[in-house]
Design a protein around this motif. Structure first.
Motif: not given
Length: 367
Positions: A53, A56, A60, A71, A73, A75, A99, A264, A268
């Motif tokens: 986490r 990661d 981001t 990116w 994520s 999460l 991922r 997330a 991005t």
């Protein structure tokens, strides 16, 4: 919710799923998926999730600062990835999508290699044979075909190993997935299909893609499927370990649907506020996989404040290392893009490379 002492949880669509650790951090058992763990192993799983986490989140941030081109994520999906990744043996082979940063961590792939791929600095990322962890594939669906082909190969070699292949709920609508299921079942291939159902294929909800839980699709091909709580690292570990063991024993493929949630954006470049609510996200925050294990470790006396502080400090050191490492990555030569497409020189690629160099020279002349 939990029905009495049984380890069968229910989600809003009322589909039962395997659970060994409740959202409140209560340990429960399951007759089909026993799991004995030491305190050291449990702390290791927490460390894996917490560090994943942290790097990661750093990736981001680096993308937002212009250091990465993109990116994706993970999460919220740390339990699904760490649990399944830790279920593998070193000799097993893993086919990720794009991922699976937590699984990459369990296979010993340096996070900097992942970020170099998203920076466009290493044109591939890593040598997949060093860790038996295949390169990321941003086209969804094909990794399952690759995995089945590899599994058929090791089956014919008589190797004592299994193949683990990841895909998402969005990929489940791809024809490649159906074809992979067909080849896997008719060849009794030693492969485990691991679907991370994070409920959103970018902005498309799972409800638009299927009328039945994804794990039930395996029945049409004649191999077992199971739904597991994807935010429960212990359940993901136990179920995946079971599936891999039966694959190695010659019992063929199995489908695991890890029901989880992408906290997330899809990547991005995505804005999830355009298609999902804050209330939905808040509901899943209460099922946080990292916090769930932390509660259990504290309640059972298997970790103390000093341990959590040590992991947090390790996370910050890791974040600094990847931040400095990404920013110091040298830019590859533009022609590197053509150099490793084929093992030997290819006429078409050579022609394209020459055209590209001519174009570059024309720009320099104009400048």
């Amino acid at each position: 919710m939990i029905r009495g002492d049984e380890s069968v949880a229910e989600i809003p669509d009322h589909t039962p799923m395997i659970q060994l650790l409740t959202p409140e951090g209560e340990r429960v058992s399951h007759p089909d998926y026993p799991l004995d763990t030491t305190a050291e192993e449990l702390r290791g799983l927490y460390r894996d999730m917490a560090l994943t986490r942290r790097f990661d989140a750093e990736a981001t941030a680096l993308q937002r600062q212009g250091e990465l081109g993109l990116w994706a994520s993970c999460l919220g999906q740390e339990a699904a990835q760490i649990g399944s990744g830790r279920a593998t043996r070193p000799e097993d082979y893993v086919f990720p999508c794009y991922r699976e940063h937590g699984t990459a961590w369990t296979r010993g792939v340096d996070p900097l290699r992942l970020m170099g791929l998203y920076r466009g600095a290493n044109n591939g990322g890593w040598d997949p044979n060093e860790n038996n962890f295949h390169l990321y594939t941003l086209v969804i669906g094909p990794p399952l075909l690759h995995a089945v082909g590899y599994a058929m190969g090791v089956q014919r070699d008589g190797a004592d190993m299994a193949v683990l292949s990841y895909f998402g709920d969005g990929a489940s609508s791809q024809g490649d997935v159906a074809e992979a299921f067909t080849f896997a079942t008719v060849n009794n291939a030693p492969v485990v299909f691991f679907c991370q159902n994070n409920q959103w294929a970018i902005s498309t909800p799972t409800s638009v893609q299927t009328r039945h839980p994804i794990y039930r699709r395996s029945a049409g091909w004649g191999f077992p499927g199971v739904r597991v709580d994807g935010n429960d690292v212990l359940a993901c570990l136990a179920v995946t370990r079971h599936a891999l063991e039966r694959a190695r024993a010659g019992e063929g493929p199995m489908l695991i649907e890890a029901f989880t949630y992408r906290m997330a954006p899809h990547a991005t470049s995505d804005d999830p506020t355009r298609y999902r609510t804050d209330a939905e996200r808040a509901e899943w925050e209460r099922r946080d996989p990292v916090e769930r294990l932390r509660l259990y470790l504290v309640a059972s006396g298997q970790a103390d404040d000093a341990f959590f502080a040590e992991v947090a400090e390790e996370g910050e050191k890791l974040a600094r290392r990847v931040r400095e490492g990404v920013r110091s990555m040298p830019d590859p030569a533009p022609t590197d893009l053509f150099d490793h497409v084929y093992a030997e020189e290819h006429a078409v690629v050579a022609e394209e490379r020459a055209d590209f160099l001519a174009f570059q020279e024309s720009l320099a002349a104009e400048g």
